[in-house]
Each structure stands twice: as C-alpha cells, then as structure tokens.
Write a protein that holds these residues in place. Structure first.
Motif, PDB file in Angstrom:
ATOM      1  N   GLU A   1     -16.156   3.234  -6.521  1.00  0.00           N
ATOM      2  CA  GLU A   1     -15.233   3.877  -5.674  1.00  0.00           C
ATOM      3  C   GLU A   1     -14.088   2.872  -5.414  1.00  0.00           C
ATOM      4  N   LEU A   2     -14.447   1.296  -5.582  1.00  0.00           N
ATOM      5  CA  LEU A   2     -13.274   0.640  -5.679  1.00  0.00           C
ATOM      6  C   LEU A   2     -12.369   0.728  -6.892  1.00  0.00           C
ATOM      7  N   MET A   3     -12.822   1.136  -8.010  1.00  0.00           N
ATOM      8  CA  MET A   3     -12.316   1.132  -8.959  1.00  0.00           C
ATOM      9  C   MET A   3     -11.617   2.554  -9.494  1.00  0.00           C
ATOM     10  N   ALA A   4     -11.930   3.365  -8.522  1.00  0.00           N
ATOM     11  CA  ALA A   4     -11.398   4.808  -8.800  1.00  0.00           C
ATOM     12  C   ALA A   4      -9.824   5.050  -8.884  1.00  0.00           C
TER      13      ALA A   4
ATOM     14  N   HIS B   1       0.741  -1.048   0.087  1.00  0.00           N
ATOM     15  CA  HIS B   1       0.083   0.003   0.107  1.00  0.00           C
ATOM     16  C   HIS B   1       0.866   1.285   0.206  1.00  0.00           C
ATOM     17  N   VAL B   2       0.101   2.357  -0.372  1.00  0.00           N
ATOM     18  CA  VAL B   2       0.937   3.734  -0.474  1.00  0.00           C
ATOM     19  C   VAL B   2       0.883   4.534   0.856  1.00  0.00           C
TER      20      VAL B   2
ATOM     21  N   LYS C   1      -3.839  -0.006  -5.334  1.00  0.00           N
ATOM     22  CA  LYS C   1      -3.080  -0.063  -3.898  1.00  0.00           C
ATOM     23  C   LYS C   1      -3.221   1.311  -3.013  1.00  0.00           C
ATOM     24  N   LYS C   2      -4.163   2.357  -3.332  1.00  0.00           N
ATOM     25  CA  LYS C   2      -4.496   3.343  -3.032  1.00  0.00           C
ATOM     26  C   LYS C   2      -5.536   2.968  -1.938  1.00  0.00           C
ATOM     27  N   ILE C   3      -6.393   1.806  -2.069  1.00  0.00           N
ATOM     28  CA  ILE C   3      -7.416   1.286  -1.005  1.00  0.00           C
ATOM     29  C   ILE C   3      -7.126  -0.047  -0.581  1.00  0.00           C
TER      30      ILE C   3
END
Length: 204
Positions: free
Chosen positions: A201-204, A17-18, A47-49
């Motif tokens: 939201e999951l794909m943003a 993750h970031v 990786k932002k979620i």
C-alpha cells in the motif's frame, strides 16, 4: 449558539502533497524498529500518501493497547474515504483467542492488521535471507528469529534504514507472500508476516 468546532484533517502541510493525498495511519507494537522502518525516506517519495506513525510508549505494547491508541487517533481527527488505519503487531506470546478478538474489532472498524508470526524481525530478515535458507518451522519462536537477526543485521539496523532495506523490499514482499499460504485467514500461520500487505500500500 451551536458548536462550530470541526475536526481537523491531520495532514502535514510542510510536506509536499497533492489534492487527493490519502493518509495511512500506522500504530506499532514496537517502540523502535517498526517506527524506524516505516519512517524511511523511501516511503515518503509517494506524494499521494502521508504517513502518521503511532509507536508504543511506556511499554504499553499489548495488541489491545496498540488498537486503543489507533482508535483514539482515528476519532480525534477528520478522515476521508481513501485513508487507511493499520495495526502492526506480533503474534509472539499472545494467545489465538485474544488475537481473533483484536482482528474482529479491527474488521468492525475497517482497520487493517499487519501481524507478524512470531515477530516483526521476521519481516526484516526476509529482506536478506530466503525462506528456505532460514530453516523455519511452525514451532519457531521470536527469540530464535531475533538470534538469527541480531548478530547478522544489528550494525546496519542501527544505521541508515534506507540504505539497509530499500533495495530488498520487493524481494521481502515475494518471500513473505510465499509464507502466507492462507492469506484469507485472520492472521498468518507461523512463520509468516502480513507486513508485506502494508508495504504494498505504501508503494502503490
């Protein structure tokens, strides 16, 4: 001596993750299909979620029970401004007054609601069938949706979710948006599903 206990942020440190990774917490009414769907590898590529899925256990699947589990988790850990809390529930047999109360409680707590009317299987079905092919109407029941869904998709549904659904996600979003003719209403008319909002939201 003051209590120095601080709530932990429930990040899975074993996943890449970031620095500004946000959390999306999903409490589901279903015990199987919803958790399997949202656990697809496809949703882990961002990786932002990071996702945390809280499924129904021991048959406690009423909207209020699902909300209670979500709220318990929300108060147990530390969360940031960009984190999101989602309730994934069905209209099914629940009366409008009860669901209005649940959606208002969610609004008060800044939780989001991905309600399917009549049931989550409608969202899955939209990955494979156009809305005008399904001959949907406002009186359609969850049993009717499942009668369409189960014979056609059961074998694939039990197998690899990524292989079954990923290629059609954007298609399903488009079809669900067509059905959602009153997007500002507390929950969608029948037939309709707001799961597309969570998936975006999951794909943003």
């Amino acid at each position: 001596m003051k209590n120095s206990y601080r709530k932990k942020r429930p990040l899975n440190r074993e996943e890449e993750h970031v620095r500004d990774t946000s959390l999306i917490i999903i409490a589901t009414e279903g015990e199987k299909r919803e958790p399997l769907y949202f656990s697809m590898d496809h949703f882990l590529l961002n990786k932002k979620i990071q996702l945390k899925i809280i499924p129904t256990l021991n048959g406690k699947s009423s909207p209020r029970a699902v909300l209670s589990r979500l709220h318990e988790f929300a108060t147990e850990f530390q969360f940031g401004e960009g984190d999101q809390f989602w309730l994934v529930i069905d209209k099914d047999r629940w009366v409008d007054a009860s669901l209005h109360e649940i959606t208002q409680l969610c609004n008060d707590r800044s939780y989001k609601v991905a309600l399917s009317n009549p049931c989550f299987e409608l969202w899955l079905l939209l990955h494979f069938r156009k809305t005008d092919e399904l001959q949907l109407n406002e009186a359609i029941s969850c049993d009717h949706i499942k009668n369409i869904f189960n014979p056609q998709l059961a074998d694939r549904d039990e197998g690899n979710y990524d292989a079954t659904y990923v290629r059609w996600i954007k298609y399903a979003i488009e079809e669900a948006r067509k059905l959602d003719v009153h997007p500002d209403a507390p929950f969608p008319d029948c037939p309709g599903t707001r799961v597309y909002q969570l998936v975006e939201e999951l794909m943003a």
